[in-house]
Design a protein around this motif. Structure first.
Motif, PDB file in Angstrom:
ATOM      1  N   ALA A  92      19.037  61.540 -94.999  1.00 36.55           N
ATOM      2  CA  ALA A  92      19.257  60.372 -95.358  1.00 36.55           C
ATOM      3  C   ALA A  92      21.130  60.107 -95.659  1.00 36.55           C
ATOM      4  CB  ALA A  92      18.736  60.513 -96.892  1.00 36.55           C
ATOM      5  N   PHE A  93      21.468  61.349 -96.095  1.00 39.89           N
ATOM      6  CA  PHE A  93      23.434  61.122 -96.829  1.00 39.89           C
ATOM      7  C   PHE A  93      23.497  61.087 -94.746  1.00 39.89           C
ATOM      8  CE2 PHE A  93      26.894  63.904 -97.480  1.00 39.89           C
ATOM      9  CZ  PHE A  93      27.700  62.605 -98.534  1.00 39.89           C
ATOM     10  N   ALA A  94      23.176  61.657 -93.893  1.00 40.44           N
ATOM     11  CA  ALA A  94      24.139  61.827 -92.882  1.00 40.44           C
ATOM     12  C   ALA A  94      24.045  59.909 -91.842  1.00 40.44           C
ATOM     13  CB  ALA A  94      24.015  62.434 -91.291  1.00 40.44           C
ATOM     14  N   TYR A  95      22.757  59.328 -92.100  1.00 42.64           N
ATOM     15  CA  TYR A  95      22.333  58.343 -92.096  1.00 42.64           C
ATOM     16  C   TYR A  95      23.159  57.266 -92.567  1.00 42.64           C
ATOM     17  CZ  TYR A  95      19.956  53.776 -90.990  1.00 42.64           C
ATOM     18  OH  TYR A  95      20.008  52.426 -91.045  1.00 42.64           O
ATOM     19  N   ILE A 149      17.289  59.382-100.769  1.00 43.65           N
ATOM     20  CA  ILE A 149      16.415  59.185 -99.423  1.00 43.65           C
ATOM     21  C   ILE A 149      15.754  57.823 -99.587  1.00 43.65           C
ATOM     22  CG2 ILE A 149      13.793  59.660 -98.773  1.00 43.65           C
ATOM     23  CD1 ILE A 149      14.698  63.213 -99.663  1.00 43.65           C
ATOM     24  N   VAL A 150      15.675  57.446-100.795  1.00 46.44           N
ATOM     25  CA  VAL A 150      14.695  56.025-100.791  1.00 46.44           C
ATOM     26  C   VAL A 150      16.102  55.077-100.380  1.00 46.44           C
ATOM     27  CG1 VAL A 150      14.045  54.673-102.962  1.00 46.44           C
ATOM     28  CG2 VAL A 150      13.004  57.285-102.564  1.00 46.44           C
ATOM     29  N   MET A 151      17.329  55.255-100.715  1.00 41.36           N
ATOM     30  CA  MET A 151      18.561  54.614-100.606  1.00 41.36           C
ATOM     31  C   MET A 151      18.287  54.124 -98.954  1.00 41.36           C
ATOM     32  SD  MET A 151      22.292  54.136-101.959  1.00 41.36           S
ATOM     33  CE  MET A 151      22.504  55.771-101.630  1.00 41.36           C
ATOM     34  N   SER A 180      15.759  47.273 -94.653  1.00 38.62           N
ATOM     35  CA  SER A 180      16.956  45.876 -94.574  1.00 38.62           C
ATOM     36  C   SER A 180      17.822  46.061 -93.295  1.00 38.62           C
ATOM     37  CB  SER A 180      17.580  46.351 -95.991  1.00 38.62           C
ATOM     38  OG  SER A 180      17.604  46.362 -96.562  1.00 38.62           O
ATOM     39  N   LEU A 181      18.387  46.618 -92.546  1.00 39.08           N
ATOM     40  CA  LEU A 181      19.206  46.451 -91.490  1.00 39.08           C
ATOM     41  C   LEU A 181      18.300  46.426 -90.196  1.00 39.08           C
ATOM     42  CD1 LEU A 181      21.702  49.371 -91.042  1.00 39.08           C
ATOM     43  CD2 LEU A 181      22.474  46.870 -91.951  1.00 39.08           C
ATOM     44  N   ARG A 182      16.370  47.018 -90.132  1.00 37.77           N
ATOM     45  CA  ARG A 182      15.574  46.249 -89.432  1.00 37.77           C
ATOM     46  C   ARG A 182      15.891  44.876 -89.108  1.00 37.77           C
ATOM     47  NH1 ARG A 182      15.999  48.129 -85.178  1.00 37.77           N
ATOM     48  NH2 ARG A 182      13.875  48.179 -84.474  1.00 37.77           N
ATOM     49  N   VAL A 183      15.099  44.666 -90.333  1.00 37.81           N
ATOM     50  CA  VAL A 183      14.709  43.206 -90.648  1.00 37.81           C
ATOM     51  C   VAL A 183      15.771  42.147 -90.689  1.00 37.81           C
ATOM     52  CG1 VAL A 183      13.844  41.635 -91.983  1.00 37.81           C
ATOM     53  CG2 VAL A 183      12.981  43.894 -92.691  1.00 37.81           C
ATOM     54  N   TRP A 184      16.922  42.738 -90.830  1.00 40.04           N
ATOM     55  CA  TRP A 184      17.788  41.837 -90.794  1.00 40.04           C
ATOM     56  C   TRP A 184      18.004  41.562 -89.195  1.00 40.04           C
ATOM     57  CZ3 TRP A 184      24.332  43.371 -92.095  1.00 40.04           C
ATOM     58  CH2 TRP A 184      24.817  42.106 -91.869  1.00 40.04           C
TER      59      TRP A 184
END
Length: 190
Positions: A8-11, A166-168, A175-179
């Motif tokens: 999650a941190f890396a992403y 992880i949730v963030m 959000s990016l996928r929906v956008w």
């Protein structure tokens, strides 16, 4: 940090990199090298420490020197593959994004492991970053098989210490996928 926290941190680091360099997000092809880079130090050091090959679960692959060497090798390999004009389209798409994505994943792992001790003022707990010039600290958990520690942690995922992170990351990803979907020409036509 644990594997999902590192991922999650890396992403999130890669998303910031994408925004700062104006790369299109979500960069699906970059997710694989980000994921591999985010886990690489532990995949090497933890099992070798458990089997007694290394003195610490944070030593060789957690070193800034080794991180630089490994990232350089990955960059060189990606450029070699990209220049050879591979027959597989996935290599052609993966090779250009791999150097930055892998390096960001790897470096975020080192930062993630170092944050807590540095914030607590325990700089002697991050000497692994200077290996082999500095001795790597020993950890009590190195005597327990890494997979046993992970199984114990993930039996109760709701108690994961990095759950908010992880949730963030999941919220940002969705959000990016929906956008991206709403911004695509197909979505505009429907």
């Amino acid at each position: 940090m644990f594997p999902l926290g590192h991922l999650a941190f890396a992403y999130l680091w890669y998303v910031v990199y994408g925004v700062l360099t104006r790369r299109p997000l979500p960069a699906r092809w970059a997710l694989l090298p980000v994921a591999i880079g985010s886990q690489f130090p532990d995949l090497l050091d933890k099992p070798l420490a458990y089997y007694g090959v290394l003195a610490s679960g944070r030593s060789v692959a957690h070193s800034l020197l080794v991180a630089t060497l490994v990232a350089s090798l990955v960059t060189w390999g990606a450029h070699v593959l990209h220049r050879r004009r591979p027959a597989h389209h996935w290599v052609e798409r993966l090779a250009p994004v791999t150097p930055a994505a892998f390096s960001i994943g790897y470096l975020s792992h080192l930062v993630g492991d170092s944050l807590e001790p540095l914030l607590a003022g325990a700089s002697t707990d991050v000497t692994y970053l200077g290996w082999p010039l500095l001795a790597a600290p020993r950890y009590a958990g190195d005597s327990v098989a890494p997979w046993v520690r992970l199984l114990a942690l993930y039996r109760q995922p709701w108690t994961h210490p990095e759950a908010p992170l992880i949730v963030m990351a999941l919220l940002v990803f969705v959000s990016l996928r929906v956008w991206a979907h709403l911004d695509s020409p197909r979505a505009a036509d429907s």
